[in-house]
Design a protein around this motif. Structure first.
Motif, PDB file in Angstrom:
ATOM      1  N   ASP A 111      39.659  34.928  28.460  1.00  0.00           N
ATOM      2  CA  ASP A 111      39.609  33.725  27.811  1.00  0.00           C
ATOM      3  C   ASP A 111      39.394  33.843  26.171  1.00  0.00           C
ATOM      4  O   ASP A 111      39.877  33.096  25.602  1.00  0.00           O
ATOM      5  CB  ASP A 111      37.864  33.068  28.336  1.00  0.00           C
ATOM      6  CG  ASP A 111      37.977  32.549  29.471  1.00  0.00           C
ATOM      7  OD1 ASP A 111      39.201  32.330  30.384  1.00  0.00           O
ATOM      8  OD2 ASP A 111      36.750  32.271  30.027  1.00  0.00           O
ATOM      9  N   ASN A 114      42.973  33.996  25.548  1.00  0.00           N
ATOM     10  CA  ASN A 114      43.687  32.860  25.421  1.00  0.00           C
ATOM     11  C   ASN A 114      43.593  32.185  24.193  1.00  0.00           C
ATOM     12  O   ASN A 114      44.499  31.728  23.659  1.00  0.00           O
ATOM     13  CB  ASN A 114      43.065  31.993  26.586  1.00  0.00           C
ATOM     14  CG  ASN A 114      43.878  30.777  26.692  1.00  0.00           C
ATOM     15  OD1 ASN A 114      43.455  29.848  25.922  1.00  0.00           O
ATOM     16  ND2 ASN A 114      44.545  30.585  27.986  1.00  0.00           N
ATOM     17  N   LYS A 118      46.780  31.082  21.625  1.00  0.00           N
ATOM     18  CA  LYS A 118      47.049  29.755  21.053  1.00  0.00           C
ATOM     19  C   LYS A 118      47.166  29.690  19.763  1.00  0.00           C
ATOM     20  O   LYS A 118      47.679  28.741  19.005  1.00  0.00           O
ATOM     21  CB  LYS A 118      45.972  28.911  21.873  1.00  0.00           C
ATOM     22  CG  LYS A 118      46.145  28.663  23.354  1.00  0.00           C
ATOM     23  CD  LYS A 118      45.021  27.677  24.076  1.00  0.00           C
ATOM     24  CE  LYS A 118      45.354  27.393  25.546  1.00  0.00           C
ATOM     25  NZ  LYS A 118      44.436  26.711  26.102  1.00  0.00           N
ATOM     26  N   LEU A 134      49.675  34.244  27.072  1.00  0.00           N
ATOM     27  CA  LEU A 134      48.975  33.293  27.640  1.00  0.00           C
ATOM     28  C   LEU A 134      48.989  33.290  29.216  1.00  0.00           C
ATOM     29  O   LEU A 134      47.792  33.094  29.970  1.00  0.00           O
ATOM     30  CB  LEU A 134      49.263  31.821  27.259  1.00  0.00           C
ATOM     31  CG  LEU A 134      48.969  31.495  25.767  1.00  0.00           C
ATOM     32  CD1 LEU A 134      49.632  30.137  25.276  1.00  0.00           C
ATOM     33  CD2 LEU A 134      47.435  31.223  25.590  1.00  0.00           C
ATOM     34  N   ALA A 137      46.690  36.199  30.011  1.00  0.00           N
ATOM     35  CA  ALA A 137      45.300  35.544  29.665  1.00  0.00           C
ATOM     36  C   ALA A 137      44.781  34.848  30.915  1.00  0.00           C
ATOM     37  O   ALA A 137      43.507  34.925  31.247  1.00  0.00           O
ATOM     38  CB  ALA A 137      45.086  34.927  28.344  1.00  0.00           C
ATOM     39  N   ASP A 138      45.483  33.942  31.235  1.00  0.00           N
ATOM     40  CA  ASP A 138      45.159  33.029  32.223  1.00  0.00           C
ATOM     41  C   ASP A 138      44.982  33.794  33.767  1.00  0.00           C
ATOM     42  O   ASP A 138      44.386  33.152  34.637  1.00  0.00           O
ATOM     43  CB  ASP A 138      46.021  31.658  32.632  1.00  0.00           C
ATOM     44  CG  ASP A 138      46.065  30.531  31.340  1.00  0.00           C
ATOM     45  OD1 ASP A 138      44.580  30.480  31.244  1.00  0.00           O
ATOM     46  OD2 ASP A 138      46.660  29.845  31.003  1.00  0.00           O
ATOM     47  N   SER A 190      43.735  26.118  34.816  1.00  0.00           N
ATOM     48  CA  SER A 190      44.359  27.398  34.006  1.00  0.00           C
ATOM     49  C   SER A 190      45.496  27.706  35.022  1.00  0.00           C
ATOM     50  O   SER A 190      46.529  28.197  34.432  1.00  0.00           O
ATOM     51  CB  SER A 190      43.456  28.241  34.123  1.00  0.00           C
ATOM     52  OG  SER A 190      42.935  28.818  35.405  1.00  0.00           O
TER      53      SER A 190
END
Length: 465
Positions: A111, A114, A118, A134, A137-138, A190
């Protein structure tokens, strides 16, 4: 080698031009070459020397301001003609966020990673590392959700009694609460973001190389892998497949009535499965399944809820997950060149830069798979392909719209054998599940009836005790 040849020919051409100037310059000598007779061709400035330009003014230092595909008398660091000025390394404003995001991935904080990626995307919207970061990360986020859910389920099963006043308790409330409280917001959102990001990488950045010193995969608070190396498209497609199959499972749980006697879970947990022969354990499992499907107190178990749309969406999402799982293998096996630093790949035993039949896959946490593991992995690939064909039948993703492709349970036999089990299923139309038709028609009881018919047939083959 090509670069060395380029410079050899360039030096030879310059030598020839210099000799030509010395041999043919009698009329002009060393004077001002602004005189028309002295200029052979292109002269961008008064250089007061014999102009040896034949095409481009090369009497000055590197005058490239853009990538103009022209030799400009300095070492050009372009390796590919990409119409981008890469004669000087210009850092991206996203670089600090990418470095921070990678750090958080390497310590398992999906998280936090993420957030950094971003921020990087806001600074440089099409930076490939932001998009790919990303995805990773997800993926870590989804593993975290699975860990939390596993703990939650264990606590419920451990402390909730199977019945109150000898009356069976429904499992529907438990499932609904699980979906509403956790899965819908934590996992589905997510997963949808991950799929969008992975598709962008596949379309715009298929040659991505994303290096990490490791990325801990944790399930139920135990680290199961921490693979270092180069994460490329194969890992991105695999992450997309995992997200879609998870989302499909949750959507199915939301679209199907799971009103069953939760007390069966306690009975199943109390069985000493390891002490039984394989066929006997299969027979007992079939008996428990038939109890759930035929329970008169819960007649709606595994029938569709009123709205068919979520069920159809669940089938499509799951089918796309199976398709991407198969394509993950394709990406691993079709990759050429040095695969020694890649997280998912193959052991190029003969060193020819491509996968050949008999070469083993490389999969964390096992590394190079042994013969048994390799057979299991390749058997999964085939099963994923058959499931995708059936789930996506009658949809826009149907690869053969003119032919129905039900899933034959016999497709599972090679997988069972790879795990040392006998081939259990006859290659018969009686042992087929037409998933595609089930999602197309969305008949409330069609899938349940198909499963009951197959369970009854298997019950005769695997009696218990």
């Amino acid at each position: 080698m090509a670069m060395h040849l380029k410079w050899k020919w360039l030096l030879l051409a310059m030598l020839v031009l210099a000799l030509a100037a010395l041999g043919c310059g009698g009329g002009s000598g060393g004077g001002d070459d602004d005189h028309a007779a002295d200029d052979d061709a292109d002269d961008d400035a008064d250089d007061d020397t014999v102009d040896d330009d034949t095409v481009v003014d090369d009497d000055t230092v590197d005058d490239d301001t853009v990538d103009d595909d022209t030799d400009d008398d300095t070492v050009d660091d372009d390796t590919v003609d990409d119409d981008v000025d890469d004669d000087s390394a210009t850092p991206s404003p996203a670089d600090p966020f990418i470095d921070a995001g990678k750090h958080f991935l390497e310590i398992g904080e999906g998280d936090l990673a993420n957030q950094q990626f971003k921020l990087g995307m806001a600074a440089d919207p099409n930076h490939e590392a932001c998009w790919y970061g990303l995805v990773m990360a997800d993926t870590l986020h989804n593993f975290d959700v699975i860990s939390v859910l596993a703990s939650y389920i264990e606590s419920v099963i451990s402390y909730q009694p199977p019945s109150i006043a000898a009356q069976p308790q429904s499992g529907q409330e438990f499932i609904d609460q699980l979906i509403d409280d956790a899965l819908d917001g934590l996992l589905l959102q997510s997963s949808a973001e991950l799929v969008e990001q992975a598709e962008h990488v596949r379309t715009d950045h298929p040659e991505i190389v994303f290096s990490l010193t490791g990325m801990p995969i944790i399930i139920n608070f135990a680290e199961i892998a921490n693979p270092p190396g180069d994460y490329i498209l194969a890992e991105g497609v695999g992450a997309e497949a995992f997200a879609q199959m998870l989302a499909g499972l949750v959507q199915h749980a939301s679209a199907i009535n799971l009103d069953f006697d939760i007390g069966l879970i306690f009975e199943i947990m109390g069985v000493d499965w390891g002490s039984m022969p394989t066929k006997q354990a299969i027979g007992l499992g079939i008996d428990y399944a038939l109890l759930a499907f035929n329970d008169p107190i819960f007649p709606d178990f595994f029938t569709l809820k009123d709205d068919a749309a979520p069920y159809k969406a669940a089938g499509l999402e799951t089918g796309l997950g199976f398709r991407n799982a198969q394509q993950t293998y394709d990406e691993m096996l079709l990759n050429s060149g040095d695969a020694s630093t890649e997280v998912l790949g193959y052991d190029d035993a003969n060193g020819n830069g491509q996968w050949d039949e008999g070469e083993h896959l490389v999969v964390p946490p096992w590394g190079i798979l042994d013969d048994t593991q390799n057979a299991q992995a390749l058997a999964f690939r085939d099963v994923f392909g058959h499931l995708a064909d059936s789930f996506l039948d009658y949809t826009d993703y149907d690869q053969d719209p003119n032919t129905a492709t039900p899933f034959k349970l016999a497709y599972l036999n090679p997988l069972l054998q790879a795990f040392g089990l006998p081939a259990l299923f006859p290659n018969s139309a009686l042992f087929e599940i037409d998933f595609g038709a089930s999602y197309r028609d969305a008949d409330p009881t069609q899938l349940k009836n198909q499963i009951i018919s197959i369970l009854n047939l298997l019950d005769g083959l695997f009696p218990y005790p």
